[in-house]
Design a protein around this motif. Structure first.
Motif, PDB file in Angstrom:
ATOM      1  N   HIS A 141       0.784  -0.986   0.101  1.00  0.00           N
ATOM      2  CA  HIS A 141      -0.537   0.639   0.169  1.00  0.00           C
ATOM      3  C   HIS A 141       1.109   1.329  -0.491  1.00  0.00           C
ATOM      4  CE1 HIS A 141      -3.691  -2.156   1.705  1.00  0.00           C
ATOM      5  NE2 HIS A 141      -3.544  -2.390   0.832  1.00  0.00           N
ATOM      6  N   ALA A 142       1.904   0.841   0.473  1.00  0.00           N
ATOM      7  CA  ALA A 142       3.029   2.567   0.489  1.00  0.00           C
ATOM      8  C   ALA A 142       3.346   2.980  -0.385  1.00  0.00           C
ATOM      9  CB  ALA A 142       3.925   2.326   1.591  1.00  0.00           C
ATOM     10  N   ASN A 143       3.959   1.711  -1.715  1.00  0.00           N
ATOM     11  CA  ASN A 143       4.592   2.062  -2.833  1.00  0.00           C
ATOM     12  C   ASN A 143       3.727   3.233  -3.360  1.00  0.00           C
ATOM     13  OD1 ASN A 143       6.118   0.034  -1.936  1.00  0.00           O
ATOM     14  ND2 ASN A 143       6.867  -0.211  -4.309  1.00  0.00           N
ATOM     15  N   TYR A 144       3.847   4.199  -4.210  1.00  0.00           N
ATOM     16  CA  TYR A 144       3.127   5.172  -5.356  1.00  0.00           C
ATOM     17  C   TYR A 144       3.811   5.656  -5.948  1.00  0.00           C
ATOM     18  CZ  TYR A 144       7.080   8.355  -3.915  1.00  0.00           C
ATOM     19  OH  TYR A 144       8.483   9.244  -3.877  1.00  0.00           O
TER      20      TYR A 144
ATOM     21  N   HIS B  24       0.189  11.669  -5.966  1.00  0.00           N
ATOM     22  CA  HIS B  24       1.010  10.774  -5.658  1.00  0.00           C
ATOM     23  C   HIS B  24      -0.282   9.695  -6.187  1.00  0.00           C
ATOM     24  CE1 HIS B  24       4.388  12.477  -4.155  1.00  0.00           C
ATOM     25  NE2 HIS B  24       4.998  12.673  -5.072  1.00  0.00           N
ATOM     26  N   HIS B  25      -0.349   8.795  -6.601  1.00  0.00           N
ATOM     27  CA  HIS B  25      -1.688   7.356  -6.483  1.00  0.00           C
ATOM     28  C   HIS B  25      -0.668   6.183  -5.574  1.00  0.00           C
ATOM     29  CE1 HIS B  25      -3.978   9.085  -9.600  1.00  0.00           C
ATOM     30  NE2 HIS B  25      -2.820   9.034 -10.547  1.00  0.00           N
ATOM     31  N   MET B  26      -1.137   6.153  -4.106  1.00  0.00           N
ATOM     32  CA  MET B  26      -0.474   5.375  -3.474  1.00  0.00           C
ATOM     33  C   MET B  26      -0.957   3.563  -3.750  1.00  0.00           C
ATOM     34  SD  MET B  26       0.097   6.902  -1.959  1.00  0.00           S
ATOM     35  CE  MET B  26       1.660   6.076  -0.819  1.00  0.00           C
TER      36      MET B  26
ATOM     37  N   CYS C  30       8.793   2.817  -8.420  1.00  0.00           N
ATOM     38  CA  CYS C  30       9.841   2.169  -6.897  1.00  0.00           C
ATOM     39  C   CYS C  30       9.503   1.045  -6.538  1.00  0.00           C
ATOM     40  CB  CYS C  30       7.568   2.335  -6.385  1.00  0.00           C
ATOM     41  SG  CYS C  30       7.687   2.931  -4.409  1.00  0.00           S
TER      42      CYS C  30
ATOM     43  N   ASN D 215      10.801  -0.424  -2.443  1.00  0.00           N
ATOM     44  CA  ASN D 215      10.789  -0.368  -1.815  1.00  0.00           C
ATOM     45  C   ASN D 215      12.105  -1.469  -0.850  1.00  0.00           C
ATOM     46  OD1 ASN D 215       9.293  -1.567   0.989  1.00  0.00           O
ATOM     47  ND2 ASN D 215       7.387  -0.732   0.348  1.00  0.00           N
TER      48      ASN D 215
ATOM     49  N   SER E 204       9.377   0.960   4.231  1.00  0.00           N
ATOM     50  CA  SER E 204       8.523   0.751   4.581  1.00  0.00           C
ATOM     51  C   SER E 204       8.571  -0.208   6.114  1.00  0.00           C
ATOM     52  CB  SER E 204       7.110   0.361   3.968  1.00  0.00           C
ATOM     53  OG  SER E 204       7.241  -0.991   3.322  1.00  0.00           O
TER      54      SER E 204
END
Length: 420
Positions: free
Chosen positions: A157-160, A169-171, A284, A286, A315
């Motif tokens: 969910h935290a990637n954007y 920003h689209h999460m 992205c 992570n 994250s």
């Protein structure tokens, strides 16, 4: 009420002790812990002692109970919460409190609140935050493992991602995108594969790497390529151990475009640098694995950060919504947290397991706090069963569940090894 708990007194100083719990206050809850899984984060806290940001400075005089991935049963409820919670109610718990900005959390910071204990006192801030969660599932281990699964879900969910020319920003990961999990066959990586294949927002391409042939073999057994295809995901497993240029090889799977989402599950410099190389436009990265070295560094292409534009983030942990999603998906059979578990033990095995965690192979080490049993690899049940009927039956149960821990195995264990 007496409790038996593993307490932290300082760096590498863990002690299994029995002591008296105080009477609960009106805003507290007394609970019995059934299961806890040992996290690498606990190991990091133990080796650092009071140098860890969550461990109090006075831990030598006021020891804290370790363990934060736990579940159990409510025993007694203070007056303030009696309209919401009842004795006998099963619970899961979101430990990432961040209460009023405090770093304190169960398993690190509290003298009477942690997962490696028979009985605990849950402080009022947990209920105030809404982080004591009702659990209606059959198996306690699924509630314990909902915490690490929530961390995995939180990472997704935290990637954007962004839109050119728009400050938006689209999460979340790219739905139908291209994803790579580097060092992805450890316990958290296996949970990530399970979630990626079965969540609503799944990738179209999933490439999983590792340098351990046995881990890769187990991952592919648990999640065959055919399972990916059935869920609309093109799934590949890659051993990068002897590759001179793993990034170039991995990029071939994308047709040269690079990956939309890349997760790094081990704190290894070369992995991060490979992850940076394989990012596509608006990709992205992570960095999920937390290093113990405060000076840990890697080279990143900031030309791409500026012009591609690629994104780099880290994250850790999940929130209560991630926890609820984990519990709901487990209840529906969409994910199986048991894929992370490779060892089971009792409260008497916690200290040695925690202190030696990096050297013990396999995945999650699951602890049942009201039994005594040496930490045992699930794959060794059958062997030990040749001399012990208890392990023989556990081995039979596990074999009937594709070699995985299960609610049936948990029930048998608790009925035959409980020390209460």
């Amino acid at each position: 009420m007496k409790t038996r708990a593993v307490r932290l007194y300082g760096a590498n100083d863990l002690r299994l002790e029995e002591f008296e719990l105080p009477e609960i206050q009106e805003d507290e809850i007394l609970a019995r812990v059934v299961s806890d899984s040992i996290c690498m984060s606990t190991y990091k806290a133990v080796i650092l002692g009071n140098k860890h940001k969550r461990v109090p400075d006075d831990v030598a005089e006021n020891p804290t109970i370790t363990g934060h991935e736990f579940a159990g049963v409510i025993v007694k409820v203070g007056k303030k919460w009696q309209d919401q919670f009842k004795p006998g109610q099963k619970f899961a718990l979101q430990p990432a409190l961040n209460y009023k900005g405090s770093p304190y959390a169960p398993g690190y910071s509290y003298p009477y609140f942690g997962g490696n204990a028979t009985y605990i006192i849950i402080p009022q801030e947990v209920m105030e935050l809404g982080f004591l969660l009702d659990y209606e599932g059959k198996a306690f281990y699924e509630a314990s493992l909902a915490e690490p699964m929530s961390c995995i879900i939180g990472g997704f969910h935290a990637n954007y991602h962004t839109e050119t020319g728009k400050y938006v920003h689209h999460m979340g990961i790219v739905k139908g995108g291209k994803m790579a999990l580097l060092a992805g066959c450890g316990p958290m990586g296996l949970g990530a594969i399970d979630y990626a294949l079965h969540c609503e927002r799944k990738p179209r391409l999933l490439v999983v790497t590792d340098i351990d042939a046995e881990r890769l073999k187990r991952a592919e057994k648990l999640f065959p390529v055919e399972e990916g295809s059935k869920n609309g995901v093109e799934l590949h497993y890659v051993n990068t151990k002897d590759m001179d240029q793993p990034a170039a090889f991995l990029n071939q799977f994308t047709g040269g475009t690079g990956f939309d989402d890349v997760f790094v599950y081990a704190p290894v410099r070369s992995l991060i640098e490979d992850a940076d190389v394989i990012l596509g436009k608006d990709g992205c990265l992570n960095f999920f694995a937390g290093p113990t070295d405060t000076g840990f560094k890697a080279e990143v292409n900031f030309y791409n950060v500026h012009y591609a534009p690629t994104h780099i983030m880290g994250s850790t942990g999940g929130n209560d919504d991630d926890m609820r999603e984990s519990l709901e998906m487990s209840a529906k059979g969409l994910i199986n947290p048991a894929v992370m578990v490779t060892h089971v033990g009792g409260i008497d095995s916690v200290i040695d397991t925690t202190l030696n965690l990096p050297q013990i192979p396999g995945g999650k080490k699951l602890i049942y706090c009201n039994i005594e049993m040496e930490l045992t690899a699930i794959e060794d049940f059958e062997k030990k069963g040749k001399e012990d009927p208890f392990f023989a039956e556990l081995g039979r149960i596990v074999a009937a569940h594709n070699g995985l821990w299960s609610a049936e195995a948990e029930t048998y264990l608790l009925e035959n090894r409980s020390i209460e």
